[in-house]
Design a protein around this motif. Structure first.
Motif, PDB file in Angstrom:
ATOM      1  N   ALA A  53       6.666   3.135   1.093  1.00  0.00           N
ATOM      2  CA  ALA A  53       6.144   1.560   1.348  1.00  0.00           C
ATOM      3  C   ALA A  53       5.165   1.727   2.598  1.00  0.00           C
ATOM      4  O   ALA A  53       4.244   1.089   2.311  1.00  0.00           O
ATOM      5  N   LEU A  54       5.197   2.404   3.518  1.00  0.00           N
ATOM      6  CA  LEU A  54       4.193   2.494   4.609  1.00  0.00           C
ATOM      7  C   LEU A  54       2.738   2.981   3.920  1.00  0.00           C
ATOM      8  O   LEU A  54       2.098   2.654   4.323  1.00  0.00           O
ATOM      9  N   GLU A  55       3.085   4.022   3.049  1.00  0.00           N
ATOM     10  CA  GLU A  55       1.819   4.676   2.594  1.00  0.00           C
ATOM     11  C   GLU A  55       1.306   3.751   1.812  1.00  0.00           C
ATOM     12  O   GLU A  55      -0.158   3.635   1.490  1.00  0.00           O
ATOM     13  N   TYR A  56       1.768   2.818   0.901  1.00  0.00           N
ATOM     14  CA  TYR A  56       1.502   1.917   0.093  1.00  0.00           C
ATOM     15  C   TYR A  56       0.547   0.750   1.001  1.00  0.00           C
ATOM     16  O   TYR A  56      -0.465   0.460   0.602  1.00  0.00           O
ATOM     17  N   LEU A  57       1.291   0.364   2.003  1.00  0.00           N
ATOM     18  CA  LEU A  57       0.947  -0.760   2.986  1.00  0.00           C
ATOM     19  C   LEU A  57      -0.562  -0.321   3.583  1.00  0.00           C
ATOM     20  O   LEU A  57      -1.399  -1.239   3.741  1.00  0.00           O
ATOM     21  N   HIS A  58      -0.522   0.777   4.094  1.00  0.00           N
ATOM     22  CA  HIS A  58      -1.729   1.298   4.839  1.00  0.00           C
ATOM     23  C   HIS A  58      -2.754   1.961   4.074  1.00  0.00           C
ATOM     24  O   HIS A  58      -3.985   1.812   4.582  1.00  0.00           O
ATOM     25  N   HIS A  59      -2.606   2.395   2.702  1.00  0.00           N
ATOM     26  CA  HIS A  59      -3.611   3.012   2.088  1.00  0.00           C
ATOM     27  C   HIS A  59      -3.827   2.503   0.648  1.00  0.00           C
ATOM     28  O   HIS A  59      -5.064   2.783   0.106  1.00  0.00           O
ATOM     29  N   HIS A  60      -3.000   1.657   0.041  1.00  0.00           N
ATOM     30  CA  HIS A  60      -3.335   1.232  -1.387  1.00  0.00           C
ATOM     31  C   HIS A  60      -3.321  -0.286  -1.502  1.00  0.00           C
ATOM     32  O   HIS A  60      -3.464  -0.627  -2.745  1.00  0.00           O
ATOM     33  N   CYS A  61      -3.236  -0.926  -0.718  1.00  0.00           N
ATOM     34  CA  CYS A  61      -3.272  -2.461  -0.661  1.00  0.00           C
ATOM     35  C   CYS A  61      -4.915  -2.920  -0.630  1.00  0.00           C
ATOM     36  O   CYS A  61      -5.600  -2.030  -0.113  1.00  0.00           O
ATOM     37  N   GLU A  62      -5.260  -4.032  -1.176  1.00  0.00           N
ATOM     38  CA  GLU A  62      -6.709  -4.325  -0.910  1.00  0.00           C
ATOM     39  C   GLU A  62      -6.723  -4.828   0.631  1.00  0.00           C
ATOM     40  O   GLU A  62      -8.203  -4.333   0.827  1.00  0.00           O
TER      41      GLU A  62
ATOM     42  N   GLU B 151       0.700 -14.797   4.421  1.00  0.00           N
ATOM     43  CA  GLU B 151      -0.648 -13.757   4.033  1.00  0.00           C
ATOM     44  C   GLU B 151      -0.336 -12.548   3.739  1.00  0.00           C
ATOM     45  O   GLU B 151      -0.982 -11.844   2.796  1.00  0.00           O
ATOM     46  N   ALA B 152       0.527 -11.915   4.434  1.00  0.00           N
ATOM     47  CA  ALA B 152       1.067 -10.431   4.100  1.00  0.00           C
ATOM     48  C   ALA B 152       1.595 -10.146   2.781  1.00  0.00           C
ATOM     49  O   ALA B 152       1.404  -9.147   2.101  1.00  0.00           O
ATOM     50  N   LEU B 153       2.429 -11.029   2.432  1.00  0.00           N
ATOM     51  CA  LEU B 153       3.056 -10.884   1.104  1.00  0.00           C
ATOM     52  C   LEU B 153       2.566 -11.389  -0.037  1.00  0.00           C
ATOM     53  O   LEU B 153       2.958 -10.996  -1.106  1.00  0.00           O
ATOM     54  N   ARG B 154       1.607 -12.112   0.089  1.00  0.00           N
ATOM     55  CA  ARG B 154       0.988 -13.063  -1.097  1.00  0.00           C
ATOM     56  C   ARG B 154       0.599 -11.962  -2.120  1.00  0.00           C
ATOM     57  O   ARG B 154       0.652 -12.625  -3.562  1.00  0.00           O
ATOM     58  N   ASN B 155      -0.130 -10.819  -1.843  1.00  0.00           N
ATOM     59  CA  ASN B 155      -0.792  -9.976  -2.877  1.00  0.00           C
ATOM     60  C   ASN B 155      -0.234  -8.641  -2.835  1.00  0.00           C
ATOM     61  O   ASN B 155      -1.081  -7.758  -3.230  1.00  0.00           O
ATOM     62  N   ILE B 156       0.865  -8.468  -2.113  1.00  0.00           N
ATOM     63  CA  ILE B 156       1.581  -6.881  -2.384  1.00  0.00           C
ATOM     64  C   ILE B 156       2.819  -7.053  -3.247  1.00  0.00           C
ATOM     65  O   ILE B 156       3.608  -8.008  -3.323  1.00  0.00           O
ATOM     66  N   ARG B 157       2.956  -5.613  -3.907  1.00  0.00           N
ATOM     67  CA  ARG B 157       4.142  -5.791  -4.483  1.00  0.00           C
ATOM     68  C   ARG B 157       4.439  -4.105  -4.743  1.00  0.00           C
ATOM     69  O   ARG B 157       3.438  -3.569  -5.151  1.00  0.00           O
ATOM     70  N   HIS B 158       5.466  -3.890  -4.225  1.00  0.00           N
ATOM     71  CA  HIS B 158       5.991  -2.177  -4.437  1.00  0.00           C
ATOM     72  C   HIS B 158       7.440  -2.254  -4.415  1.00  0.00           C
ATOM     73  O   HIS B 158       8.161  -3.058  -4.100  1.00  0.00           O
TER      74      HIS B 158
END
Length: 879
Positions: free
Chosen positions: A811-820, A737-744
């Motif tokens: 990576a953390l900044e992306y996970l916390h603020h820029h993912c759906e 669930e966590a990885l299906r829609n993220i890419r960085h």
């Protein structure tokens, strides 16, 4: 008175001429040859004789004698030599021309002939009796032909002519004519490799000029004439390979000061080795092997010119200490090349003086004795050894590391002893090795990877030891291996390395009775010259690979006592050379064929496979039920259709959801991962059956393995969930669930997820990631684990540390603020930060991640991987 005196002188002259003529004619009458063939006078006699000789030659090789025609004088014909004075033929030399035919009796008309040499041709039939009239003949050499019949006894009629008589390597029968004792000028008598019988005539003891007496490899019997030991000019005696009996008596007075070659091998001679023989100081080669000699070997100190000593296959020695003391009498010999004492009764330990042998020693063979003790460390001083054979003794202790000094060693045999310890890594220095056999010992440890340096190896056996660990891939990176590779009856683990495909020339491969596991490599079919493949008594699973259909030369195949499954391959029917097939005690199912090797009950073994049916009645398998088979086939078809419809339905739903989300989400959302289609079977092959050598690490919910995809050669990392652990399934769902829609750039890329069953029907779940070449940050930070495979310390510079920290922050900044949806990792630590080949940091392991709702204030247990505490309990990484 004066007239009477003159008359008397004339009368005496005529009388002497008359007597000579009578003697000459008597010689012919005694031979019975005066009227046996036409005799033509003058020089034309030789020409006609040569033409008759040519007329008996047949076959295409006749063209080599094209010069034998009337256009030039016969003295200029090929192979013909004439005397200057009488222009008569003195030599006829036609060696190694592959001439075929019988010898013409007209050769007996060339009365001036001194040498007849027809070596290396294909002449057959008998030696003509007419050769006996050549009273000037000194050399007769018919070596390497196919001449049959008996040796004409009249060859000795004009006894003062012959100096050399050689008819070795033919098909002669009968016995050695006793009349040869009259050949007083004979220096060389060579009759080896025929079918002669009878005894060696006592009359040969009269040949005082004889230097070479060679009658080896016949069927001669009786006792060697004692008188022949009085021939003081003798240089070589070879009576080997016959049926000669008797003894070499101790009181035998050998009066052969010039004897250089003495061979009695392969007879039935008994008794002890006479001391007198060991006083023959000119001896170069002494071959006493394959007889019935007993007792101790006397001192060989006086044989300081000896280059070869063969004592093998007797009953020498008493099986106790001191039997090999004669070795020490050879240490001053600087010419010794070959020493063979195998297959005797020698006991005791190897004397230390062996390390003082001349460095010129090439072959040392002591096999099949009762020699005990340890292998001397200083045996490495014999640096020119090419053959070292100590098999079938009672040697113990380790193989000396010093063995690596024998860089010219070609054959290394220590099988059937009590050796222990490990195989020294220095064996890799033996780059000239052709064969190595260390089977039937107590060797332990792993097979050294340095064996891969032995690129000339043709055969290797390490069977019946206590070797453990995986088979090093380097052991299969030996394309020279063509005879056999035998590793059976050890404790080897893991799978067969993929490098097995390099054994394209191998004839026999045996890894039976080990603990090998995983799938049989598909590239095993690359070993196209295999005749014997023995894999029984392991833990192999899955089907027999279809690639084995290329092994059409197989004579024996044994895969019994494994966990193999699937149907019996139909291609085995077409293996015409297959004489032994053992599929017993596996999980094969389906119909057994009835053709090819399967129709031979004595060649096919299938017991212990409960789901097999059919085959020939002698195999006693259950009858295949056609209704059941058709029902099964129908069910299979229905199942396939249902699966296809289900997959289509799911895929359609996913597409609909994807399109909806594409409409709902802004263009800045994370890009979709590309899907890599992989199955349990492909993952099993990629990781070499999840072998321990591919294990990268283990965690709470599973293990991570390195893999290589067969189709593309791409390197991957596979996380296999241990579904027996509580929370593993939830961890799998959470990570998906966590990885299906993220890419960085700083997140480990997931390539695909696999959810299904393994070959045993158990649930199987795995995630496939891109491979990170430089491992985890933890391996670089902590001194206890920050060494690479070569033992070199890993160090991170200050700037590298800062860069990795920045990567993690991005990576953390992306996970916390820029993912759906906001993702909280919950288990951030150095072991979950991986480095690629450019030392870029990537966050991995989202098995405990929290996925927050859109308002970032509330979340439910359905949006997270587990309930309660998260992360590594009781530990917070200081980094």
């Amino acid at each position: 008175m004066e007239l009477s005196r003159k008359h008397m002188e004339v009368f005496n002259s005529f009388f002497l001429v008359y007597v000579k003529v009578i003697i000459f004619l008597s010689c012919f009458n005694l031979l019975g040859l005066a009227t046996s063939s036409p005799v033509v006078g003058g020089n034309d006699t030789d020409r006609q004789a040569l033409l008759q000789f040519k007329a008996k030659i047949t076959g295409y090789r006749l063209k080599v004698m094209e010069s034998w025609n009337s256009s030039i004088h016969f003295c200029q014909w090929r192979g013909v030599t004439c005397g200057r004075k009488h222009r008569r033929v003195t030599k006829l030399e036609l060696q190694h021309l592959k001439l075929s035919g019988s010898l013409s009796p007209y050769v007996g008309n060339m009365s001036f002939l001194r040498e007849l040499s027809l070596v290396g041709n294909r002449f057959y039939n008998k030696i003509p009796q007419e050769i006996g009239r050549l009273r000037r003949l000194q050399i007769l050499d018919l070596t390497n032909n196919s001449i049959s019949g008996e040796i004409p006894s009249n060859l000795s009629a004009c006894s003062k002519a012959y100096s050399s008589l050689s008819v070795r390597n033919n098909d002669l029968r009968g016995s050695i004519p006793p009349s040869f004792g009259n050949l007083s000028s004979l220096e060389e008598l060579r009759l080896e490799s025929n079918g002669l019988t009878g005894i060696i005539p006592e009359a040969l003891g009269r040949l005082t000029n004889l230097s070479f007496f060679m009658v080896a490899e016949n069927a001669i019997s009786g006792i060697f004439p004692t008188a022949m030991f009085n021939l003081s000019n003798i240089l070589a005696i070879d009576i080997g390979g016959n049926k000669i009996q008797g003894t070499l008596h101790f009181d035998l007075e050998i009066t052969m000061p010039n004897l250089e070659f003495f061979s009695i091998w392969g007879n039935q001679i008994s008794g002890q080795i006479p001391i007198a023989l060991c006083n023959a100081s000119s001896l170069d080669i002494l071959q006493l092997n394959n007889n019935r000699l007993t007792g101790n070997v006397p001192s060989l100190e006086k044989l300081d010119k000896l280059s070869e000593l063969q004592l093998g296959a007797n009953a020498l020695g008493r099986g106790r200490e001191g039997d090999l003391n004669f070795f020490c009498t050879l240490v001053n010999n600087t010419k010794l090349l070959n020493l063979y004492v195998g297959v005797n009764n020698f006991g005791g330990a190897l004397p230390k003086c062996i390390s003082n042998f001349s460095s010129t020693l090439l072959h040392l063979s002591i096999y099949q004795n009762k020699i005990s003790g340890r292998i001397l460390d200083r045996i490495g001083n014999l640096i020119k050894l090419e053959i070292l054979d100590a098999s079938q003794n009672q040697l113990s202790g380790p193989i000396p590391f010093d063995i690596g000094r024998h860089q010219k060693l070609q054959r290394f045999f220590f099988d059937n002893n009590f050796l222990s310890g490990t195989i020294p890594y220095s064996i890799g220095n033996l780059t000239m090795l052709i064969e190595v056999n260390l089977a039937f010992n107590n060797l332990q440890g792993s097979i050294p990877s340095s064996i891969g340096h032995c690129q000339n190896l043709l055969a290797m056996s390490l069977s019946h030891n206590n070797l453990s660990g995986p088979i090093p891939p380097q052991a299969f990176e030996l394309p020279s291996l063509s005879i056999f590779l035998d590793l059976k009856s050890n404790y080897l683990t893991g799978g067969l390395p993929l490098t097995v495909e390099k054994l394209k020339n191998l004839g026999a491969f045996r890894v039976s009775r080990n603990r090998l596991s995983g799938l049989l490599p598909n590239n095993l079919g690359s070993c196209v010259r295999l005749e014997a493949l023995f894999l029984e008594g392991n833990l192999f699973e899955g089907p027999i690979p279809s690639s084995l259909s290329s092994l059409r030369g197989l004579v024996a195949l044994d895969v019994s006592d494994n966990n193999l499954s699937g149907e019996v391959p139909e291609f085995l029917v077409s293996f015409g050379a297959l004489k032994y097939l053992n599929l017993s005690f596996n999980d094969f199912d389906g119909v057994i064929p009835s053709e090819g090797v399967f129709k031979n009950k004595s060649a096919t073994f299938v017991e212990g496979n409960n789901n097999l049916c059919g085959g020939i009645p002698e195999l006693h398998l259950s009858r295949c039920n056609s209704k059941t088979s058709s029902d099964t086939s129908l069910k299979l078809k229905v199942a396939i259709i249902v699966v296809i419809l289900g997959v289509t339905l799911v895929f359609s739903c996913l597409l609909i959801l994807w399109f909806r989300k594409k409409k709902e989400q802004p263009t800045t959302t994370c890009a979709e991962n590309s899907i890599l289609q992989l199955s349990y079977q492909s993952i099993l092959r990629a990781t070499d059956g999840f072998s321990i050598q591919n294990l990268l690490g283990s965690g709470s919910f599973g293990s991570v393995y390195k893999g290589i995809l067969e189709e593309s050669g791409a390197i991957i990392a596979v996380k296999v969930l241990n579904l027996l652990n509580r929370g593993a399934s939830r961890s799998f769902l959470a990570e998906c669930e966590a990885l299906r829609n993220i890419r960085h750039r700083n997140l480990v890329k997931v390539l695909t997820a696999i959810s299904g069953v393994d070959y045993r029907g158990n649930d199987f779940k795995a995630l496939v990631y891109e491979f990170m070449e430089y491992g985890s940050l933890e391996e670089w930070l902590h001194q206890s684990i920050n060494r690479n495979e070569s033992g070199i310390m890993r160090n991170l510079s200050f700037f590298q540390r800062v860069n990795v920290a920045i990567d993690v922050a991005y990576a953390l900044e992306y996970l916390h603020h820029h993912c759906e949806t906001t993702i909280i990792h919950c288990d951030l630590k150095p072991s979950n930060i991986l480095l690629d080949q450019e030392m870029v940091g990537h966050i991995s392991d989202f098995g405990l991640a929290k996925i927050l709702s859109s308002d970032r204030l509330n979340y439910s247990t359905n949006q997270s991987s587990s309930i309660g505490l998260r992360g590594t309990i009781g530990y917070a990484p200081p980094e």
